[in-house]
Design a protein around this motif. Sequence first.
Motif, PDB file in Angstrom:
ATOM      1  N   ALA A  26      52.879  37.373  51.235  1.00  0.00           N
ATOM      2  CA  ALA A  26      52.258  36.468  50.258  1.00  0.00           C
ATOM      3  C   ALA A  26      51.527  37.183  49.125  1.00  0.00           C
ATOM      4  O   ALA A  26      51.220  36.567  48.115  1.00  0.00           O
ATOM      5  N   GLU A  27      51.211  38.455  49.296  1.00  0.00           N
ATOM      6  CA  GLU A  27      50.378  39.131  48.305  1.00  0.00           C
ATOM      7  C   GLU A  27      51.081  40.289  47.612  1.00  0.00           C
ATOM      8  O   GLU A  27      51.714  41.111  48.254  1.00  0.00           O
ATOM      9  N   LYS A  28      50.915  40.309  46.296  1.00  0.00           N
ATOM     10  CA  LYS A  28      51.486  41.399  45.515  1.00  0.00           C
ATOM     11  C   LYS A  28      50.360  42.087  44.746  1.00  0.00           C
ATOM     12  O   LYS A  28      49.439  41.432  44.266  1.00  0.00           O
ATOM     13  N   TRP A  29      50.504  43.391  44.639  1.00  0.00           N
ATOM     14  CA  TRP A  29      49.481  44.206  43.976  1.00  0.00           C
ATOM     15  C   TRP A  29      50.014  44.699  42.628  1.00  0.00           C
ATOM     16  O   TRP A  29      51.190  45.035  42.502  1.00  0.00           O
ATOM     17  N   PHE A  30      49.141  44.672  41.623  1.00  0.00           N
ATOM     18  CA  PHE A  30      49.531  45.125  40.282  1.00  0.00           C
ATOM     19  C   PHE A  30      48.513  46.110  39.746  1.00  0.00           C
ATOM     20  O   PHE A  30      47.307  45.911  39.904  1.00  0.00           O
ATOM     21  N   ASP A  31      49.011  47.144  39.083  1.00  0.00           N
ATOM     22  CA  ASP A  31      48.132  48.065  38.359  1.00  0.00           C
ATOM     23  C   ASP A  31      48.413  47.816  36.881  1.00  0.00           C
ATOM     24  O   ASP A  31      49.569  47.856  36.443  1.00  0.00           O
ATOM     25  N   ILE A  32      47.366  47.519  36.110  1.00  0.00           N
ATOM     26  CA  ILE A  32      47.551  47.057  34.735  1.00  0.00           C
ATOM     27  C   ILE A  32      46.769  47.920  33.748  1.00  0.00           C
ATOM     28  O   ILE A  32      45.588  48.225  33.970  1.00  0.00           O
ATOM     29  N   ARG A  33      47.455  48.287  32.683  1.00  0.00           N
ATOM     30  CA  ARG A  33      46.786  49.067  31.631  1.00  0.00           C
ATOM     31  C   ARG A  33      46.703  48.214  30.374  1.00  0.00           C
ATOM     32  O   ARG A  33      47.705  47.644  29.926  1.00  0.00           O
ATOM     33  N   LEU A  34      45.489  48.118  29.828  1.00  0.00           N
ATOM     34  CA  LEU A  34      45.321  47.363  28.580  1.00  0.00           C
ATOM     35  C   LEU A  34      45.769  48.218  27.413  1.00  0.00           C
ATOM     36  O   LEU A  34      45.512  49.426  27.371  1.00  0.00           O
ATOM     37  N   GLU A  35      46.436  47.574  26.472  1.00  0.00           N
ATOM     38  CA  GLU A  35      46.968  48.298  25.305  1.00  0.00           C
ATOM     39  C   GLU A  35      45.851  48.768  24.383  1.00  0.00           C
ATOM     40  O   GLU A  35      46.002  49.724  23.648  1.00  0.00           O
ATOM     41  N   ASP A  36      44.719  48.030  24.398  1.00  0.00           N
ATOM     42  CA  ASP A  36      43.684  48.314  23.397  1.00  0.00           C
ATOM     43  C   ASP A  36      42.395  48.869  24.000  1.00  0.00           C
ATOM     44  O   ASP A  36      41.310  48.631  23.495  1.00  0.00           O
ATOM     45  N   GLY A  37      42.497  49.587  25.097  1.00  0.00           N
ATOM     46  CA  GLY A  37      41.293  50.202  25.639  1.00  0.00           C
ATOM     47  C   GLY A  37      41.053  49.816  27.075  1.00  0.00           C
ATOM     48  O   GLY A  37      41.964  49.374  27.763  1.00  0.00           O
ATOM     49  N   SER A  38      39.818  49.990  27.519  1.00  0.00           N
ATOM     50  CA  SER A  38      39.561  49.766  28.944  1.00  0.00           C
ATOM     51  C   SER A  38      39.012  48.363  29.174  1.00  0.00           C
ATOM     52  O   SER A  38      38.527  47.697  28.268  1.00  0.00           O
ATOM     53  N   LEU A  39      39.105  47.919  30.421  1.00  0.00           N
ATOM     54  CA  LEU A  39      38.603  46.593  30.765  1.00  0.00           C
ATOM     55  C   LEU A  39      37.082  46.610  30.819  1.00  0.00           C
ATOM     56  O   LEU A  39      36.425  45.635  30.471  1.00  0.00           O
ATOM     57  N   ASP A  40      36.509  47.752  31.230  1.00  0.00           N
ATOM     58  CA  ASP A  40      35.058  47.918  31.286  1.00  0.00           C
ATOM     59  C   ASP A  40      34.407  46.835  32.142  1.00  0.00           C
ATOM     60  O   ASP A  40      33.498  46.146  31.688  1.00  0.00           O
ATOM     61  N   HIS A  41      34.884  46.702  33.358  1.00  0.00           N
ATOM     62  CA  HIS A  41      34.328  45.669  34.245  1.00  0.00           C
ATOM     63  C   HIS A  41      33.315  46.253  35.212  1.00  0.00           C
ATOM     64  O   HIS A  41      33.105  47.465  35.263  1.00  0.00           O
ATOM     65  N   GLU A  42      32.693  45.385  35.956  1.00  0.00           N
ATOM     66  CA  GLU A  42      31.787  45.788  37.033  1.00  0.00           C
ATOM     67  C   GLU A  42      32.370  45.244  38.340  1.00  0.00           C
ATOM     68  O   GLU A  42      33.107  44.245  38.321  1.00  0.00           O
ATOM     69  N   PRO A  43      32.017  45.843  39.472  1.00  0.00           N
ATOM     70  CA  PRO A  43      32.553  45.329  40.736  1.00  0.00           C
ATOM     71  C   PRO A  43      32.202  43.858  40.926  1.00  0.00           C
ATOM     72  O   PRO A  43      31.057  43.460  40.710  1.00  0.00           O
ATOM     73  N   GLY A  44      33.207  43.059  41.296  1.00  0.00           N
ATOM     74  CA  GLY A  44      32.963  41.642  41.568  1.00  0.00           C
ATOM     75  C   GLY A  44      33.326  40.728  40.423  1.00  0.00           C
ATOM     76  O   GLY A  44      33.286  39.513  40.575  1.00  0.00           O
ATOM     77  N   GLN A  45      33.657  41.287  39.270  1.00  0.00           N
ATOM     78  CA  GLN A  45      34.039  40.444  38.136  1.00  0.00           C
ATOM     79  C   GLN A  45      35.507  40.028  38.243  1.00  0.00           C
ATOM     80  O   GLN A  45      36.269  40.577  39.040  1.00  0.00           O
ATOM     81  N   PHE A  46      35.889  39.054  37.422  1.00  0.00           N
ATOM     82  CA  PHE A  46      37.274  38.600  37.447  1.00  0.00           C
ATOM     83  C   PHE A  46      37.835  38.560  36.023  1.00  0.00           C
ATOM     84  O   PHE A  46      37.089  38.647  35.050  1.00  0.00           O
ATOM     85  N   VAL A  47      39.151  38.457  35.938  1.00  0.00           N
ATOM     86  CA  VAL A  47      39.809  38.307  34.632  1.00  0.00           C
ATOM     87  C   VAL A  47      40.633  37.021  34.654  1.00  0.00           C
ATOM     88  O   VAL A  47      40.989  36.514  35.718  1.00  0.00           O
ATOM     89  N   GLN A  48      40.907  36.498  33.485  1.00  0.00           N
ATOM     90  CA  GLN A  48      41.860  35.398  33.366  1.00  0.00           C
ATOM     91  C   GLN A  48      43.194  36.031  32.995  1.00  0.00           C
ATOM     92  O   GLN A  48      43.277  36.774  32.018  1.00  0.00           O
ATOM     93  N   VAL A  49      44.187  35.764  33.807  1.00  0.00           N
ATOM     94  CA  VAL A  49      45.503  36.354  33.584  1.00  0.00           C
ATOM     95  C   VAL A  49      46.422  35.285  33.010  1.00  0.00           C
ATOM     96  O   VAL A  49      46.606  34.230  33.607  1.00  0.00           O
ATOM     97  N   GLU A  50      46.984  35.584  31.857  1.00  0.00           N
ATOM     98  CA  GLU A  50      47.877  34.639  31.191  1.00  0.00           C
ATOM     99  C   GLU A  50      49.319  35.113  31.307  1.00  0.00           C
ATOM    100  O   GLU A  50      49.653  36.246  30.964  1.00  0.00           O
ATOM    101  N   LEU A  51      50.131  34.212  31.823  1.00  0.00           N
ATOM    102  CA  LEU A  51      51.566  34.471  31.857  1.00  0.00           C
ATOM    103  C   LEU A  51      52.132  33.571  30.770  1.00  0.00           C
ATOM    104  O   LEU A  51      52.187  32.345  30.955  1.00  0.00           O
ATOM    105  N   TYR A  52      52.493  34.157  29.670  1.00  0.00           N
ATOM    106  CA  TYR A  52      52.913  33.363  28.512  1.00  0.00           C
ATOM    107  C   TYR A  52      53.954  32.321  28.884  1.00  0.00           C
ATOM    108  O   TYR A  52      54.999  32.656  29.449  1.00  0.00           O
ATOM    109  N   GLY A  53      53.650  31.088  28.587  1.00  0.00           N
ATOM    110  CA  GLY A  53      54.590  30.013  28.870  1.00  0.00           C
ATOM    111  C   GLY A  53      54.375  29.350  30.219  1.00  0.00           C
ATOM    112  O   GLY A  53      54.876  28.260  30.458  1.00  0.00           O
ATOM    113  N   VAL A  54      53.668  30.021  31.104  1.00  0.00           N
ATOM    114  CA  VAL A  54      53.425  29.441  32.430  1.00  0.00           C
ATOM    115  C   VAL A  54      51.983  28.956  32.543  1.00  0.00           C
ATOM    116  O   VAL A  54      51.715  27.848  32.991  1.00  0.00           O
ATOM    117  N   GLY A  55      51.061  29.808  32.100  1.00  0.00           N
ATOM    118  CA  GLY A  55      49.663  29.414  32.157  1.00  0.00           C
ATOM    119  C   GLY A  55      48.774  30.542  32.621  1.00  0.00           C
ATOM    120  O   GLY A  55      49.201  31.701  32.694  1.00  0.00           O
TER     121      GLY A  55
END
Lengths: 278, 351
Positions: A26-55
């Motif tokens: 059921a689970e898939k893992w992804f490693d993602i690199r931003l084109e314009d720099g770093s995500l600069d997150h802190e532990p426990g934060q989340f991102v909104q992931v957009e799949l163009y056309g799906v949501g």
Amino acid sequence: MTEEIKNSNWRLRKGKIIAAKQMTAAEKWFDIRLEDGSLDHEPGQFVQVELYGVGEAPISVCSSPTKRGSFELTVRAAGRMTNAMHKLDVGDYLGIRGPFGRPFPVKVMAGSDLLFVAGGLGIAPLRSLINYVIDNRKDYGKVDILLGCRTPSDMLFGSEIGAWQKRLDVNFLCTVDRGAPDWRGNVGLITTLIPGVTIQPERTFAVVVGPPVMYKFVIAELLKKNVPERQIVLSLERHMKCGMGKCGHCQIDHPKNYYCCKDGPTFTYDEVKASKKL
Amino acid sequence: MSAEVKSVNNHILPHGELDGFIRKLSKKMKVVAPVAKEAGNFAFQEVSGASEIALKYVPTVLPPKKYFMPQREKMLDFDLTGAQPSDKAVIDAPELAVFGAHTCDLAGIQCLNMVFSERPRDYNYLLRKEKIFLIGMECNDYCDENASCALVNSHMPSGGYDLFFTDLGDRFMVHVNTQKAEEIVEEMGLAKASPADLAALDKVRERKRSVFRNEIGVDPRKLPEAFAKGEKSKVWEDLGARCVSCGNCTNVCPTCYCFDMADNVDLNMKTGSRNRTWDSCQFETFASVAGGENFREARSERQRHRYYRKFKYPLDKFYRFFCTGCGRCTRTCMARINLKETLKGLAKETV
């Protein structure tokens, strides 16, 4: 003001998948690199992931900010968007907004003992903190990690967990709800591991992440061990749709009008114990 | 304040000249106003002259929030044809004049302004707001028995507009509240109000004070206590038993702003857009998560949530009720859930 529109929190940053792996059925893992720099997150934060056309879907970052250059997500195929996301692979692009949310209180917890309790997919957000603590190991006291999942084949981050198990500076225990023929470890709910852990409650922060149903039972065990309510840290699950405390979906039924995306997702138990549901 | 000083911002528009005013204004920008529709309903829509406008109207089906926060709003265009997807932020915010907004609806827009200007700001909303010229219209009498504007003190004007009209019988008193309004009034050549006009305005307001009275007989200062104590009140069970979760109450509410985001792909399967649409906390799946948990599964919980979003949470955050007393939720409800009765019932049980 059109510049503001372009640069608002709705702006999607391009993320390229640089590695991907099916972890369990059921689970898939992804490693993602931003084109314009770093995500600069802190532990426990989340991102909104957009799949163009799906949501879009809110996903916890499962890698520590101490890992530079890219960030990782572990996604369970649960809804329409996450099922579509499972079809993506290395080289595919995603839209990313964030990071959003109040992180785990890493600075407040410095100097204290830590007891991590992860249930199921809860290990994903907690892993961002566990690896952060391991990478800053000298800043923290004793570290215990308790992990529970349904069956041995549901266990995430297998090789990494093996490494945690071998470390001398963390105590790692895990259990499964139902065993398997080749399973020689503990069988039972995550709550069964807590009584056996030796902690000094007044100097311990317990960080608990798991499905909503787990919290009530784990918190009861921790309170039995006299862990102060404000030293029990949770990460609550809600469907954050905007990440800005506006869309209303993630509001927690609590007298203080908390928005999970902005005031959380991490809360101490004393902050949210008046909620109808955790 | 002396009449002379007060008159600086007060002008007069004779009834007979309203048509000319609307026509001139509609040459500058699109003008929308309440228009009579079937079955005693009204709706804000484009007008080009005064004859189309309903000057006395029961609150429109949808409040003017539909111009500030459209039911469906495109936020982003995307293109999937390249090696990697590309996207562009878009906004469609034309110059617009809203004529004839009642004080309840002006209050509703003031609430939305607070929400969307709170950080992180929502620039799509703010840009649209900047382009809207807002003309209020005073209610000299109640629209109907469903209104509760005196309870929440939104029956009198308290800012939030560019121009504000009060009917003085054969002429309108026009209060000028912004520089942009000042310029328009100047251009239209509206006469300054005389001391007699101002006296007539005072008389209208004086009469209103006796007409508009707390509609539920419960001191609004008692409501916070009622809601603090009323989480487990049986009124929520009663509402839950009747509610059909249609979401009408939130759609028509001038202060409801919850939304959903959705992607739409064009038929060519190559381009598409991200859109923001109105959502409703009354829908069954509003607070559900992909893991299967639903944090507000029962209708009673969802109705309770709606009331707390009007009378409890915003009071702590913005120091005001997010109910403007317009009565729309009561008028539109198929299950006859009545806001005034609900508040009375809650107060009776708790305070």
